[in-house]
Design a protein around this motif. Sequence first.
Motif, PDB file in Angstrom:
ATOM      1  N   LEU A 253       0.801  -1.224   0.000  1.00  0.00           N
ATOM      2  CA  LEU A 253       0.000   0.000   0.000  1.00  0.00           C
ATOM      3  C   LEU A 253       0.832   1.271   0.000  1.00  0.00           C
ATOM      4  O   LEU A 253       0.301   2.359  -0.240  1.00  0.00           O
ATOM      5  CB  LEU A 253      -0.925   0.017   1.219  1.00  0.00           C
ATOM      6  CG  LEU A 253      -2.006  -1.054   1.250  1.00  0.00           C
ATOM      7  CD1 LEU A 253      -2.766  -0.986   2.561  1.00  0.00           C
ATOM      8  CD2 LEU A 253      -2.951  -0.873   0.084  1.00  0.00           C
ATOM      9  N   LEU A 254       2.123   1.181   0.287  1.00  0.00           N
ATOM     10  CA  LEU A 254       2.946   2.398   0.353  1.00  0.00           C
ATOM     11  C   LEU A 254       3.022   3.128  -0.983  1.00  0.00           C
ATOM     12  O   LEU A 254       3.263   4.326  -1.020  1.00  0.00           O
ATOM     13  CB  LEU A 254       4.356   2.054   0.843  1.00  0.00           C
ATOM     14  CG  LEU A 254       4.466   1.804   2.346  1.00  0.00           C
ATOM     15  CD1 LEU A 254       5.875   1.414   2.712  1.00  0.00           C
ATOM     16  CD2 LEU A 254       4.027   3.014   3.134  1.00  0.00           C
ATOM     17  N   LYS A 255       2.812   2.422  -2.081  1.00  0.00           N
ATOM     18  CA  LYS A 255       2.820   3.068  -3.390  1.00  0.00           C
ATOM     19  C   LYS A 255       1.565   3.905  -3.615  1.00  0.00           C
ATOM     20  O   LYS A 255       1.576   4.852  -4.389  1.00  0.00           O
ATOM     21  CB  LYS A 255       2.931   2.022  -4.502  1.00  0.00           C
ATOM     22  CG  LYS A 255       4.211   1.253  -4.476  1.00  0.00           C
ATOM     23  CD  LYS A 255       4.191   0.191  -5.540  1.00  0.00           C
ATOM     24  CE  LYS A 255       5.436  -0.679  -5.446  1.00  0.00           C
ATOM     25  NZ  LYS A 255       5.401  -1.787  -6.397  1.00  0.00           N
ATOM     26  N   GLU A 256       0.476   3.544  -2.939  1.00  0.00           N
ATOM     27  CA  GLU A 256      -0.815   4.162  -3.215  1.00  0.00           C
ATOM     28  C   GLU A 256      -1.279   5.168  -2.166  1.00  0.00           C
ATOM     29  O   GLU A 256      -2.169   5.960  -2.440  1.00  0.00           O
ATOM     30  CB  GLU A 256      -1.876   3.071  -3.356  1.00  0.00           C
ATOM     31  CG  GLU A 256      -1.586   2.104  -4.484  1.00  0.00           C
ATOM     32  CD  GLU A 256      -2.588   0.964  -4.527  1.00  0.00           C
ATOM     33  OE1 GLU A 256      -3.580   1.014  -3.795  1.00  0.00           O
ATOM     34  OE2 GLU A 256      -2.367   0.033  -5.300  1.00  0.00           O
ATOM     35  N   ILE A 257      -0.704   5.131  -0.963  1.00  0.00           N
ATOM     36  CA  ILE A 257      -1.193   6.020   0.094  1.00  0.00           C
ATOM     37  C   ILE A 257      -0.126   7.032   0.478  1.00  0.00           C
ATOM     38  O   ILE A 257       1.047   6.895   0.154  1.00  0.00           O
ATOM     39  CB  ILE A 257      -1.637   5.222   1.341  1.00  0.00           C
ATOM     40  CG1 ILE A 257      -0.459   4.440   1.935  1.00  0.00           C
ATOM     41  CG2 ILE A 257      -2.788   4.325   1.044  1.00  0.00           C
ATOM     42  CD1 ILE A 257      -0.771   3.776   3.237  1.00  0.00           C
ATOM     43  N   ASN A 258      -0.561   8.021   1.200  1.00  0.00           N
ATOM     44  CA  ASN A 258       0.331   9.063   1.687  1.00  0.00           C
ATOM     45  C   ASN A 258       1.162   8.508   2.835  1.00  0.00           C
ATOM     46  O   ASN A 258       0.622   7.942   3.782  1.00  0.00           O
ATOM     47  CB  ASN A 258      -0.487  10.274   2.127  1.00  0.00           C
ATOM     48  CG  ASN A 258       0.382  11.440   2.506  1.00  0.00           C
ATOM     49  OD1 ASN A 258       1.594  11.420   2.355  1.00  0.00           O
ATOM     50  ND2 ASN A 258      -0.276  12.484   3.007  1.00  0.00           N
ATOM     51  N   ILE A 259       2.469   8.667   2.806  1.00  0.00           N
ATOM     52  CA  ILE A 259       3.354   8.109   3.824  1.00  0.00           C
ATOM     53  C   ILE A 259       3.145   8.759   5.189  1.00  0.00           C
ATOM     54  O   ILE A 259       3.283   8.101   6.216  1.00  0.00           O
ATOM     55  CB  ILE A 259       4.832   8.203   3.374  1.00  0.00           C
ATOM     56  CG1 ILE A 259       5.741   7.355   4.244  1.00  0.00           C
ATOM     57  CG2 ILE A 259       5.348   9.594   3.443  1.00  0.00           C
ATOM     58  CD1 ILE A 259       6.071   6.063   3.657  1.00  0.00           C
ATOM     59  N   VAL A 260       2.766  10.035   5.209  1.00  0.00           N
ATOM     60  CA  VAL A 260       2.559  10.730   6.483  1.00  0.00           C
ATOM     61  C   VAL A 260       1.325  10.170   7.201  1.00  0.00           C
ATOM     62  O   VAL A 260       1.372   9.879   8.401  1.00  0.00           O
ATOM     63  CB  VAL A 260       2.437  12.249   6.253  1.00  0.00           C
ATOM     64  CG1 VAL A 260       2.121  12.969   7.544  1.00  0.00           C
ATOM     65  CG2 VAL A 260       3.701  12.793   5.617  1.00  0.00           C
ATOM     66  N   SER A 261       0.236   9.992   6.470  1.00  0.00           N
ATOM     67  CA  SER A 261      -0.965   9.439   7.109  1.00  0.00           C
ATOM     68  C   SER A 261      -0.737   7.998   7.545  1.00  0.00           C
ATOM     69  O   SER A 261      -1.245   7.566   8.578  1.00  0.00           O
ATOM     70  CB  SER A 261      -2.151   9.529   6.159  1.00  0.00           C
ATOM     71  OG  SER A 261      -1.944   8.719   5.026  1.00  0.00           O
ATOM     72  N   TRP A 262       0.062   7.255   6.769  1.00  0.00           N
ATOM     73  CA  TRP A 262       0.374   5.875   7.160  1.00  0.00           C
ATOM     74  C   TRP A 262       1.195   5.852   8.437  1.00  0.00           C
ATOM     75  O   TRP A 262       0.953   5.043   9.321  1.00  0.00           O
ATOM     76  CB  TRP A 262       1.131   5.178   6.025  1.00  0.00           C
ATOM     77  CG  TRP A 262       1.564   3.808   6.397  1.00  0.00           C
ATOM     78  CD1 TRP A 262       0.803   2.683   6.423  1.00  0.00           C
ATOM     79  CD2 TRP A 262       2.862   3.413   6.832  1.00  0.00           C
ATOM     80  NE1 TRP A 262       1.548   1.609   6.839  1.00  0.00           N
ATOM     81  CE2 TRP A 262       2.823   2.037   7.097  1.00  0.00           C
ATOM     82  CE3 TRP A 262       4.059   4.098   7.022  1.00  0.00           C
ATOM     83  CZ2 TRP A 262       3.922   1.329   7.544  1.00  0.00           C
ATOM     84  CZ3 TRP A 262       5.154   3.385   7.457  1.00  0.00           C
ATOM     85  CH2 TRP A 262       5.089   2.024   7.720  1.00  0.00           C
ATOM     86  N   MET A 263       2.174   6.753   8.553  1.00  0.00           N
ATOM     87  CA  MET A 263       3.015   6.817   9.750  1.00  0.00           C
ATOM     88  C   MET A 263       2.190   7.204  10.981  1.00  0.00           C
ATOM     89  O   MET A 263       2.378   6.650  12.066  1.00  0.00           O
ATOM     90  CB  MET A 263       4.162   7.814   9.558  1.00  0.00           C
ATOM     91  CG  MET A 263       5.218   7.354   8.586  1.00  0.00           C
ATOM     92  SD  MET A 263       6.129   5.944   9.174  1.00  0.00           S
ATOM     93  CE  MET A 263       7.123   6.690  10.421  1.00  0.00           C
ATOM     94  N   ILE A 264       1.262   8.130  10.799  1.00  0.00           N
ATOM     95  CA  ILE A 264       0.418   8.546  11.928  1.00  0.00           C
ATOM     96  C   ILE A 264      -0.473   7.396  12.382  1.00  0.00           C
ATOM     97  O   ILE A 264      -0.588   7.118  13.580  1.00  0.00           O
ATOM     98  CB  ILE A 264      -0.419   9.791  11.536  1.00  0.00           C
ATOM     99  CG1 ILE A 264       0.492  11.000  11.375  1.00  0.00           C
ATOM    100  CG2 ILE A 264      -1.507  10.061  12.566  1.00  0.00           C
ATOM    101  CD1 ILE A 264      -0.205  12.211  10.795  1.00  0.00           C
ATOM    102  N   SER A 265      -1.096   6.694  11.439  1.00  0.00           N
ATOM    103  CA  SER A 265      -1.994   5.596  11.817  1.00  0.00           C
ATOM    104  C   SER A 265      -1.218   4.432  12.432  1.00  0.00           C
ATOM    105  O   SER A 265      -1.677   3.822  13.396  1.00  0.00           O
ATOM    106  CB  SER A 265      -2.811   5.140  10.618  1.00  0.00           C
ATOM    107  OG  SER A 265      -1.966   4.622   9.622  1.00  0.00           O
TER     108      SER A 265
END
Length: 116
Positions: A80-92
Motif C-alpha cells: 500500500l505504500l505506493k498508493e497512500i500518503n506516507i505521512v498518514s500511514w506513519m500517523i496511523s
Amino acid sequence: MLLIMTFVLTILITLSMILFIIPILNIHKKLDREKSSPFECGFDPFSKPRISFSIHFFSVSLMFLIFDIEITLVLPTPILLKEINIVSWMISCTFLFSMLILGLILEWKQGSMNWL
C-alpha cells in the motif's frame, strides 16, 4: 456413448466400494471413548462441566488475538505504500502501535501475564 457409460459405472462402483470399506476400517475408532469425546482447551472432558477455567488461559488467548489482528493490519503496508500518503500511514501506524504497547504495559502491570 458406451465409453462414457462404462466410465460412469466404474466411478459408481469404486465410490460404493469406498463407502462400504471405510466404516469397516474405522470400527476401532468408534470404540475409543476418549477419542470420540469433544476436546476443549483448558477443560478435562470427563469432569464436571461447570468448573471454572484459568483466567491466564483466557488472557493469553486474548493477547494472541489482538496481536494477530495487528499483524493482519500491518502486513499489507509494503504493497500500500505506493498508493497512500506516507505521512498518514506513519500517523496511523504510530497510533496503532502505541495503543498496543500501552495495552501490553497495562496487562503487565496488572499481572495478567504472570503464571505464578
